[in-house]
Write a protein that holds these residues in place. Structure first.
Motif, PDB file in Angstrom:
ATOM      1  N   UNK A   2      11.166  -1.125 -12.425  1.00  0.00           N
ATOM      2  CA  UNK A   2      10.027  -1.856 -11.350  1.00  0.00           C
ATOM      3  C   UNK A   2       9.474  -0.849 -10.479  1.00  0.00           C
ATOM      4  N   UNK A   3      10.134   0.293 -10.270  1.00  0.00           N
ATOM      5  CA  UNK A   3       9.736   1.334  -9.309  1.00  0.00           C
ATOM      6  C   UNK A   3      10.087   2.779  -9.660  1.00  0.00           C
ATOM      7  N   UNK A  19      -2.435   2.860   1.257  1.00  0.00           N
ATOM      8  CA  UNK A  19      -3.004   1.443   0.636  1.00  0.00           C
ATOM      9  C   UNK A  19      -4.248   1.114   1.461  1.00  0.00           C
ATOM     10  N   UNK A  20      -4.153   1.368   2.527  1.00  0.00           N
ATOM     11  CA  UNK A  20      -5.287   0.799   3.523  1.00  0.00           C
ATOM     12  C   UNK A  20      -6.576   1.774   3.423  1.00  0.00           C
ATOM     13  N   UNK A 294      -7.380  -4.432 -10.877  1.00  0.00           N
ATOM     14  CA  UNK A 294      -5.970  -4.012 -11.310  1.00  0.00           C
ATOM     15  C   UNK A 294      -6.181  -2.534 -12.245  1.00  0.00           C
ATOM     16  N   UNK A 295      -7.352  -2.309 -13.039  1.00  0.00           N
ATOM     17  CA  UNK A 295      -7.396  -1.198 -13.575  1.00  0.00           C
ATOM     18  C   UNK A 295      -7.659   0.182 -12.951  1.00  0.00           C
ATOM     19  N   UNK A 300      -0.293   2.655  -9.308  1.00  0.00           N
ATOM     20  CA  UNK A 300       0.054   2.721  -7.961  1.00  0.00           C
ATOM     21  C   UNK A 300       1.189   1.668  -7.754  1.00  0.00           C
ATOM     22  N   UNK A 301       1.468   0.467  -8.658  1.00  0.00           N
ATOM     23  CA  UNK A 301       2.021  -0.659  -8.604  1.00  0.00           C
ATOM     24  C   UNK A 301       3.606  -0.280  -8.812  1.00  0.00           C
ATOM     25  N   UNK A 302       4.153  -0.716  -7.843  1.00  0.00           N
ATOM     26  CA  UNK A 302       5.607  -0.191  -8.195  1.00  0.00           C
ATOM     27  C   UNK A 302       6.644  -1.468  -8.716  1.00  0.00           C
ATOM     28  N   UNK A 303       6.298  -2.585  -8.604  1.00  0.00           N
ATOM     29  CA  UNK A 303       6.638  -3.854  -8.961  1.00  0.00           C
ATOM     30  C   UNK A 303       5.912  -4.622 -10.237  1.00  0.00           C
TER      31      UNK A 303
END
Length: 318
Positions: A2-3, A19-20, A294-295, A300-303
């Protein structure tokens, strides 16, 4: 996994700022809602629901079973379509979003006004102790420690039956019938919540009257059984992965939310809910644009999971 270990070493405040900053660079992805696309979604949902009703009212048992499953699946799908209207992403016109959202929530007794008010706060407060979700599943994010199998089984039964939600509806219905306002809501929102609950009563009464007039169990086959046996567990399954066992006290959407990349049928059925990190990163982005986002952010997505089967298989192994 997941991470990654590298990501966990980055301070929370830094990841939140990253993220901001990333969000600011992705403004070019925003487009206006395309009402005709949502109208097609509504038409398909209505058509499949109608087919389910036709099957459920047949005298042949297998037809009734197929009909109940189809109706229940469309009830759950309608709740996902309603989510799009909460963000005013279905149509450019706010009233059109409200009207369609109210109708879509009726089968599962979901007040559009109450859901919208709570859901907007969820987007604001996720990552803080103030976070609350509209649908209460008890052990919301899997935070409870070691417990007996009986206790764990009870928790899952409560989640998949959506018992808390229906108890909440009954309590709010009582408040609506008494003309009372709702905690944490102003007079205007409270009035809209009462409207939604009273409208649900009218619809249920209409189904009851139709049942009495026809002398057949219409309300049972086209609403109660689809709701309790199919729609409730299906909706709970769709919502479970969103933040379950993520870092829900971290304001970084890459840490507090999960994305599941799945096939087109699943994306249609969940109405893009599988791209949940992307939705929390840019909640005003039209649903059909989430795969494009998403592409841009996948790494960067951990989960992240490659499908719902992958998520539940790993969950069961734990």
């Amino acid at each position: 996994m997941d991470a990654s270990a590298g990501e966990t070493a980055v301070p929370r405040s830094s990841r939140h700022q990253e993220a901001a900053d990333l969000k600011a660079t992705l403004k070019h992805l925003r487009t206006e809602p395309r009402g005709w696309v949502f109208s097609l979604k509504l038409a398909l949902c209505a058509t499949l629901t109608g087919a389910g009703v036709a099957l459920a009212l047949q005298s042949v048992l297998w037809c009734r079973i197929v009909g109940v499953v189809l109706i229940g699946a469309m009830f759950a799908h309608a709740a996902e379509l309603q989510h799009e209207t909460l963000h005013n992403l279905a149509y450019r016109n706010r009233r059109a979003n409200t009207v369609s959202g109210i109708v879509l929530g009726l089968p599962m007794l979901i007040s559009f006004a109450a859901y919208r008010a709570t859901h907007m706060r969820h987007h604001r407060d996720l990552g803080t102790p103030l976070n609350r979700e509209f649908f209460d599943y008890g052990d919301q994010y899997g935070a409870k420690g070691d417990r007996s199998r009986l206790a764990v089984g009870f928790d899952w039964a409560v989640r998949f039956s959506m018992a808390h939600h229906y108890a909440f509806f009954v309590a709010n219905l009582g408040r609506s019938l008494l003309g009372r306002d709702f905690p944490d809501e102003n007079a205007v929102v409270s009035g809209r919540i009462r409207r939604d609950h009273l409208l649900a009563v009218v619809v249920i009464a209409g189904l009851g009257a139709l049942t009495w007039w026809t002398g057949s169990a219409v309300i049972l086959w086209v609403w109660l059984l689809p709701l309790l046996l199919v729609a409730a567990p299906a909706h709970a399954v769709i919502e479970l992965p969103e933040h379950y066992r993520c870092e829900t006290l971290d304001k970084d959407p890459f840490a507090n939310t999960r994305t599941i990349r799945s096939n087109r049928i699943t994306m249609w059925f969940t109405n893009g809910n599988n791209y949940h990190v992307e939705h929390h990163l840019m909640p005003n982005l039209p649903i059909e644009r989430l795969p494009v986002l998403h592409a841009e952010v996948r790494d960067r997505i951990r989960y992240f999971h490659s499908g719902y089967l992958d998520f539940f298989a790993k969950l069961l192994r734990k």
